[in-house]
Design an enzyme around this catalytic site. Structure first.
Site, PDB file in Angstrom:
ATOM      1  CG  MET A  94      18.300   5.287 -54.697  1.00  0.00           C
ATOM      2  SD  MET A  94      18.133   6.259 -53.200  1.00  0.00           S
ATOM      3  CE  MET A  94      19.213   5.508 -52.071  1.00  0.00           C
ATOM      4  N   PRO A  95      21.406   7.728 -54.553  1.00  0.00           N
ATOM      5  CG  PRO A  95      23.135   8.024 -53.025  1.00  0.00           C
ATOM      6  CD  PRO A  95      22.666   7.118 -54.132  1.00  0.00           C
ATOM      7  CG  LEU A  96      17.894  13.671 -56.577  1.00  0.00           C
ATOM      8  CD1 LEU A  96      18.237  13.574 -58.052  1.00  0.00           C
ATOM      9  CD2 LEU A  96      16.401  13.899 -56.374  1.00  0.00           C
TER      10      LEU A  96
END
Length: 129
Positions: free
Chosen positions: A1-3
């Site tokens: 989920m990190p962008l």
């Protein structure tokens, strides 16, 4: 989920960019223990005159390979961040030839209600994620 956002000086080939993104994804998987399909990456390329990355008095020399990596993420532990930072520079040097002195990393931390992956839903809050 990190962008993960990559800001760099224009001029790299599509293959070089793909290798860079793959190396960063591998570091993220290892350090943050996220699912393999959890991949959100953006590359922004800039003209050389539009980039000024200095060393804050640390004596770090930069080249045209300078890369800023900005990670927007839910809270991560200090250990996870330190591991990611180290893994990232190692993989970028090994696979892309980017010196660790050319990599600047920063984190923007937010919370579950700050994410919607589609349909206007906050999937972390609804329990879908």
């Amino acid at each position: 989920m990190p962008l993960i956002r990559f800001d760099l000086i224009e001029g790299r080939s599509d293959e070089e960019l793909a290798t860079l993104l793959d190396a960063a994804h591998e570091a993220m998987l290892e350090a943050f223990k996220v699912p393999a399909g959890d991949r959100y990456q953006l590359v922004y390329q800039h003209k050389p005159a539009a980039v000024r990355i200095e060393d804050t008095g640390l004596g770090i020399e930069r080249t045209q390979n300078v890369l800023i990596v900005s990670i927007t993420t839910r809270p991560r532990t200090r250990e996870e961040k330190v591991a990611f930072n180290q893994l990232l520079v190692e993989k970028l040097e090994q696979r892309c030839g980017i010196a660790s002195s050319d990599v600047m990393i920063n984190y923007v931390t937010n919370s579950d209600e700050d994410w919607s992956f589609g349909h206007g839903e906050a999937q972390f809050l609804t329990g879908k994620l």
